[in-house]
Scaffold this active site. Structure first.
Site, PDB file in Angstrom:
ATOM      1  N   GLU A 128       0.754  -1.476   0.135  1.00 49.92           N
ATOM      2  CA  GLU A 128      -0.354   0.245  -0.203  1.00 49.92           C
ATOM      3  C   GLU A 128       0.705   1.334   0.130  1.00 49.92           C
ATOM      4  O   GLU A 128       2.236   1.115   0.030  1.00 49.92           O
ATOM      5  CB  GLU A 128      -1.103  -0.347   0.980  1.00 49.92           C
ATOM      6  CG  GLU A 128      -0.519   0.531   2.220  1.00 49.92           C
ATOM      7  CD  GLU A 128      -1.117   0.541   3.968  1.00 49.92           C
ATOM      8  OE1 GLU A 128      -1.001   1.872   3.421  1.00 49.92           O
ATOM      9  OE2 GLU A 128      -1.287   0.288   4.790  1.00 49.92           O
ATOM     10  N   LYS A 138      -5.170  -3.110  14.393  1.00 52.39           N
ATOM     11  CA  LYS A 138      -4.558  -1.839  14.843  1.00 52.39           C
ATOM     12  C   LYS A 138      -4.900  -1.704  16.488  1.00 52.39           C
ATOM     13  O   LYS A 138      -6.716  -1.843  16.649  1.00 52.39           O
ATOM     14  CB  LYS A 138      -4.936  -0.310  14.150  1.00 52.39           C
ATOM     15  CG  LYS A 138      -3.571  -0.453  12.649  1.00 52.39           C
ATOM     16  CD  LYS A 138      -4.115   1.045  12.399  1.00 52.39           C
ATOM     17  CE  LYS A 138      -3.227   1.245  11.170  1.00 52.39           C
ATOM     18  NZ  LYS A 138      -4.386   0.845   9.909  1.00 52.39           N
TER      19      LYS A 138
END
Length: 357
Positions: A49, A184
């Site tokens: 990404e 996360k």
């Protein structure tokens, strides 16, 4: 086996003309010659990404990290394909100059999820792709393995705010394997795992029975299944592709133990960052970058160092998985040829002729 062969032949066909022309003669997507050649010959390719470059850290550290991650992929015998949108053109595989341009742009490049792709392209803008957008483009060109730091998920208090990352729905409908350090830790991990189950996403812990929490090896949540080697991962991905389940796979790799800071220290910083975000009315796509930056400040840079370490570790593991998958599929092709399965799908290879009839 036959269906996997058809898939590979279809993928090869795309790369005879990797820059697909629109009716106006414009280019839809640009694939670097290196990536295109690797895909055409069934070699290992790893998608990367670009949001981590533009929004993850400042210049020039972002450029250094991006180049180091690509180097790790190459050292493990795979081809890196960093994905971004530049001047309205989706690019799969950035050259050194394009990487530097994106790094210098930083936050001026739009953080681009799936919903944003059409607008960034239509306005000829510059977009740094998130997990969902990167998965979309990787799937479009036939890259089965994608490496990132951590995916998005259900935000804390998401049951009332409905703040749920598009990464999760993308995993539910795009057959790409995502290698990450779990979710996360600023997010609601149990609800994220529940949502992934609803989406039909296979979630596997890499050499662990516990789902990792990005900065920490542990989250208190059990991983739905476990894989213990790149070969295990390759077989899992290959089965998912052959069965045409249509959903992605999340391979959760714990952060290296030597880079895992104290869980209590990180959790305390997260709680303070969440409070700061509420006080400053930070919501939506701006929330995650704000929280990660604030956590890094509160931990004196420890979280950023850990973030970089886990991304590099994921790149190593992801490249090894991509290589194992390429070998597995190449061996399957040899078996198909020996069984003369080729005659079943030869007619599927149709190379279009450009121009008028």
């Amino acid at each position: 086996m036959a269906s996997s062969a058809v898939s590979r032949i279809s993928n090869i066909r795309k790369h005879f003309n990797p820059l697909n022309p629109t009716s106006k003669g414009e280019k839809i997507i640009k694939i670097s010659s290196e990536v295109s050649e690797a895909l055409s010959y069934g070699k290992a390719v790893v998608a990367l990404e670009s949001t981590i470059i533009s929004h993850g850290m400042p210049y020039p550290q972002n450029l250094e990290t991006a180049r180091e991650v690509e180097a790790i992929v190459r050292q493990n015998e795979a081809i890196p394909a960093t994905i971004a949108i530049l001047d309205g053109i989706p690019c799969v595989g950035l050259c050194s100059e394009e990487l530097e341009r994106l790094a210098i742009l930083g936050r001026k490049a739009r953080k681009t999820a799936r919903r944003d792709i059409a607008h960034v392209v239509a306005t000829r803008g510059n977009g740094a792709t998130t997990v969902s957008a990167t998965m979309f483009f990787a799937s479009m060109v036939g890259i089965p393995v994608f490496v990132t730091g951590g995916i998005g998920g259900v935000h804390r208090h998401g049951e009332s705010t409905m703040d749920i990352s598009s990464d999760l729905t993308e995993l539910g409908k795009t057959p790409v394997a995502v290698v990450s350090a779990g979710v996360k830790s600023i997010l609601d991990i149990p609800r994220t795992l529940e949502y992934l189950e609803t989406q039909g996403v296979c979630v596997a812990g890499y050499k662990t029975d516990e789902f990792p929490a990005f900065f920490s090896e542990t989250s208190g949540c059990k991983a739905p299944c476990r894989v213990d080697s790149p070969e295990d991962c390759a077989r899992l991905i290959d089965s998912n592709m052959n069965l045409e389940l249509g959903s992605g796979i999340l391979i959760a790799v714990p952060i290296p133990r030597e880079h895992s800071p104290s869980g209590n220290k990180i959790e305390s910083a997260i709680q303070k960052a969440l409070k700061d975000a509420r006080e400053h009315h930070v919501t939506g796509s701006a929330e995650t970058p704000f929280l990660l930056t604030r956590v890094n400040e509160l931990t004196g840079g420890t979280s950023l160092a850990s973030n970089i370490a886990l991304v590099k570790n994921n790149a190593r593991v992801g490249a090894q998985i991509a290589v194992s998958l390429a070998h597995l599929r190449q061996n399957a092709t040899k078996e198909e040829k020996e069984l003369n399965v080729g005659s079943m799908w030869e007619n599927f290879l149709v190379i279009p002729t450009l121009g008028t009839h």
